[in-house]
Design a protein around this motif. Structure first.
Motif, short mmCIF file in Angstrom:
data_model
loop_
_atom_site.label_atom_id
_atom_site.label_comp_id
_atom_site.label_asym_id
_atom_site.label_seq_id
_atom_site.Cartn_x
_atom_site.Cartn_y
_atom_site.Cartn_z
N LYS A 7 0.84 -1.19 0.00
CA LYS A 7 0.00 0.00 0.00
C LYS A 7 0.88 1.24 0.00
O LYS A 7 1.86 1.33 0.73
CB LYS A 7 -0.91 0.02 1.22
CG LYS A 7 -1.88 1.16 1.22
CD LYS A 7 -2.90 1.04 2.30
CE LYS A 7 -3.84 2.22 2.20
NZ LYS A 7 -4.96 2.12 3.10
N ILE A 8 0.53 2.18 -0.84
CA ILE A 8 1.26 3.44 -0.92
C ILE A 8 0.54 4.46 -0.04
O ILE A 8 -0.63 4.75 -0.25
CB ILE A 8 1.34 3.93 -2.37
CG1 ILE A 8 2.09 2.93 -3.23
CG2 ILE A 8 2.01 5.29 -2.42
CD1 ILE A 8 2.08 3.23 -4.70
N TYR A 9 1.25 4.96 0.95
CA TYR A 9 0.67 5.92 1.86
C TYR A 9 1.02 7.33 1.39
O TYR A 9 2.13 7.60 0.95
CB TYR A 9 1.21 5.71 3.27
CG TYR A 9 0.74 4.42 3.90
CD1 TYR A 9 -0.50 4.37 4.52
CD2 TYR A 9 1.52 3.27 3.86
CE1 TYR A 9 -0.95 3.19 5.08
CE2 TYR A 9 1.08 2.10 4.43
CZ TYR A 9 -0.16 2.06 5.04
OH TYR A 9 -0.61 0.90 5.60
N LYS A 10 0.06 8.22 1.52
CA LYS A 10 0.30 9.61 1.20
C LYS A 10 1.01 10.25 2.38
O LYS A 10 0.73 9.95 3.53
CB LYS A 10 -1.01 10.35 0.96
CG LYS A 10 -1.77 9.89 -0.25
CD LYS A 10 -3.04 10.67 -0.42
CE LYS A 10 -3.82 10.18 -1.61
NZ LYS A 10 -5.08 10.89 -1.77
N SER A 11 1.93 11.13 2.08
CA SER A 11 2.59 11.86 3.15
C SER A 11 2.17 13.33 3.05
O SER A 11 2.05 13.87 1.96
CB SER A 11 4.11 11.72 3.06
OG SER A 11 4.57 12.26 1.85
N TYR A 12 1.96 13.90 4.19
CA TYR A 12 1.54 15.29 4.26
C TYR A 12 2.65 16.11 4.89
O TYR A 12 3.40 15.62 5.73
CB TYR A 12 0.25 15.43 5.07
CG TYR A 12 -0.90 14.62 4.49
CD1 TYR A 12 -1.50 15.00 3.31
CD2 TYR A 12 -1.36 13.48 5.12
CE1 TYR A 12 -2.54 14.27 2.76
CE2 TYR A 12 -2.41 12.74 4.58
CZ TYR A 12 -2.99 13.14 3.40
OH TYR A 12 -4.01 12.42 2.86
N ASP A 13 2.74 17.37 4.50
CA ASP A 13 3.77 18.25 5.03
C ASP A 13 3.52 18.48 6.52
O ASP A 13 2.47 18.99 6.92
CB ASP A 13 3.75 19.58 4.27
CG ASP A 13 4.92 20.47 4.59
OD1 ASP A 13 5.55 20.28 5.65
OD2 ASP A 13 5.20 21.36 3.78
N ARG A 32 -5.59 15.01 8.93
CA ARG A 32 -5.22 14.10 7.84
C ARG A 32 -6.45 13.44 7.24
O ARG A 32 -6.54 13.27 6.02
CB ARG A 32 -4.22 13.05 8.34
CG ARG A 32 -2.84 13.58 8.56
CD ARG A 32 -1.84 12.47 8.80
NE ARG A 32 -2.14 11.68 9.98
CZ ARG A 32 -1.69 11.95 11.20
NH1 ARG A 32 -0.92 13.00 11.40
NH2 ARG A 32 -2.02 11.17 12.22
N ASN A 36 -7.77 13.81 3.41
CA ASN A 36 -7.99 12.57 2.66
C ASN A 36 -9.41 12.46 2.14
O ASN A 36 -9.66 11.81 1.13
CB ASN A 36 -7.65 11.38 3.55
CG ASN A 36 -7.62 10.09 2.80
OD1 ASN A 36 -7.47 10.07 1.59
ND2 ASN A 36 -7.79 9.01 3.52
N LYS A 48 -9.37 21.21 4.19
CA LYS A 48 -8.81 20.71 2.93
C LYS A 48 -8.42 21.87 2.01
O LYS A 48 -7.35 21.86 1.40
CB LYS A 48 -9.84 19.82 2.25
CG LYS A 48 -9.32 19.06 1.07
CD LYS A 48 -10.36 18.07 0.58
CE LYS A 48 -9.82 17.21 -0.53
NZ LYS A 48 -10.80 16.21 -0.97
N SER A 52 -4.52 22.88 0.82
CA SER A 52 -4.09 23.01 -0.58
C SER A 52 -3.50 24.40 -0.84
O SER A 52 -2.52 24.55 -1.57
CB SER A 52 -5.23 22.71 -1.54
OG SER A 52 -6.28 23.62 -1.39
#
Length: 71
Positions: A7-13, A32, A36, A48, A52
């Motif tokens: 599974k590819i996890y998203k990383s957030y700043d 998070r 998401n 959200k 962005s």
């Protein structure tokens, strides 16, 4: 036989997460989940949008710094 996929996890700043944490006073987990799209509502939509905006501004600032450095 099935192929196993990781599974590819998203990383957030993390700096932006910290800023949103201080601004809204909610947990980083909630932030998070809001980004998401797991959590629905008015506040998650605002979080959200703020995330962005902050990411775009951060990228612009870094790009400007790179351009000034290369001059």
């Amino acid at each position: 036989m099935s192929k196993s996929k990781t599974k590819i996890y998203k990383s957030y700043d993390s700096n932006i997460l910290e800023a949103l944490f201080l601004k809204y006073g909610v947990s980083k987990y909630y932030i998070r989940q809001s980004i998401n799209g797991t959590v629905k509502g008015l506040t998650p939509d605002i979080i959200k949008k703020d995330y962005s905006k902050m990411v775009k501004e951060n990228e612009t600032t870094v790009q400007n710094f790179i351009n000034k450095t290369l001059e």
